[in-house]
Design an enzyme around this catalytic site. Structure first.
Site, PDB file in Angstrom:
ATOM      1  N   GLU A   1      -0.870  -8.729   4.933  1.00 12.77           N
ATOM      2  CA  GLU A   1      -0.611  -8.847   6.368  1.00 12.77           C
ATOM      3  C   GLU A   1      -1.899  -8.834   7.187  1.00 12.77           C
ATOM      4  OE1 GLU A   1      -0.735  -4.347   5.907  1.00 12.77           O
ATOM      5  OE2 GLU A   1      -0.418  -6.126   4.679  1.00 12.77           O
TER       6      GLU A   1
ATOM      7  N   HIS B   1      -3.487  -5.663   1.139  1.00 18.70           N
ATOM      8  CA  HIS B   1      -2.778  -5.916   2.390  1.00 18.70           C
ATOM      9  C   HIS B   1      -2.752  -7.401   2.764  1.00 18.70           C
ATOM     10  CE1 HIS B   1      -2.318  -1.714   3.951  1.00 18.70           C
ATOM     11  NE2 HIS B   1      -3.282  -1.498   3.067  1.00 18.70           N
TER      12      HIS B   1
ATOM     13  N   CYS C   1       0.839  -1.201   0.000  1.00 19.04           N
ATOM     14  CA  CYS C   1       0.000   0.000   0.000  1.00 19.04           C
ATOM     15  C   CYS C   1       0.877   1.255   0.000  1.00 19.04           C
ATOM     16  CB  CYS C   1      -0.972  -0.046   1.170  1.00 19.04           C
ATOM     17  SG  CYS C   1      -2.348   1.121   1.010  1.00 19.04           S
TER      18      CYS C   1
END
Length: 265
Positions: A225, A223, A114
């Site tokens: 994560e 994302h 990002c």
């Protein structure tokens, strides 16, 4: 009164157990940079830990990578996206070291997520640029991606063509580049992730993530994560509905680089 479950009882909300990572992965040190305005550094560090590695915090104003084996430039709004998203962070002292290491014979693996992707384009480690979404609004949704290139250090645990679901949240997420650059990315197999079903921000060629020519530097807008723990990520995956056991499609990004560095230190 809350009752504790015994060791042999299964919680009613689901079983979130996952296989234990390989012990040797703990020796892999993955640096995670924090800038003023970074939001997802803790999430990236937790993803590294869940994958079995050792996260190492890196500070933006310190020109020292502390002998890490890979670097993650996480998401957020570094410096409040002042001037352009990632423009100021790209000039940070730590990024000078990241750029040198990524372009050295060592070819340090670098992942930008990002805002990290924006920083990598502003650092010229990756071509193109990120501009505001074509609908001019912030967007947050679970997004299906297709793995276009599974030969990078960050994608080797996926199959080429595999679809995964990870969260997406951005305002300046539209990837743009000139026609020649887009043609090169396509012809050289440097598009790593591509949006499936819907293009959420108007990115050219449905591009969600790319890599450099050597493949060690990868940037993506969604994302991974935030999709590393069963039961705490998206309620679906590339395999379909996963109910309470789903949501971990992004873990492969982090386990990939750890395994790569153990196999090819």
């Amino acid at each position: 009164m809350v009752e504790s479950l015994s060791a042999h009882e299964t919680p009613l909300i689901g079983d979130f157990t996952t296989p234990a990572p390989e012990e040797q992965l703990k020796d892999v040190r993955v640096g995670v940079i924090t800038f003023p305005g970074t939001l997802d550094d803790r999430d990236a560090m937790r993803a590294v830990t869940l994958a079995g590695g050792t996260p190492v915090p890196l500070w933006h104003d310190e020109a020292n990578l502390h002998q890490v084996d890979a670097v993650i430039v996480p998401g957020g709004f570094s410096y409040g996206d002042y001037l352009r998203a990632g423009a100021i962070a790209a000039k940070a002292a730590v990024m000078e070291k990241v750029i040198d290491a990524a372009q050295s014979t060592q070819a340090l693996p670098v992942l930008g997520i990002c805002n990290g992707f924006q920083i990598l384009t502003e650092s010229h480690l990756l071509p193109g640029s990120m501009i505001k979404n074509d609908h001019r609004k912030f967007i947050c949704r679970d997004q299906t991606l297709r793995i276009e290139n599974n030969t990078t250090p960050w994608t080797r645990h996926y199959e080429a063509g595999q679809e995964i679901v990870v969260p997406l949240k951005n305002q300046d997420g539209q990837y743009v580049a000139d026609p020649k650059t887009l043609e090169e990315l396509e012809d050289q197999g440097r598009i790593v992730f591509r949006y499936v079903d819907v293009n959420p921000n108007g990115s050219r060629n449905n591009i969600a993530g790319i890599c450099n020519e050597r493949g060690n530097v990868v940037g993506l807008m969604p994302h991974p994560e935030h999709a590393v723990e069963p039961g705490f990520g998206p309620s679906s995956s590339g395999d379909g509905s996963r109910t309470l056991r789903g949501g971990a499609d992004g873990l492969g990004v982090f386990s990939s680089v750890l395994s790569t560095l153990v196999t090819h230190p």
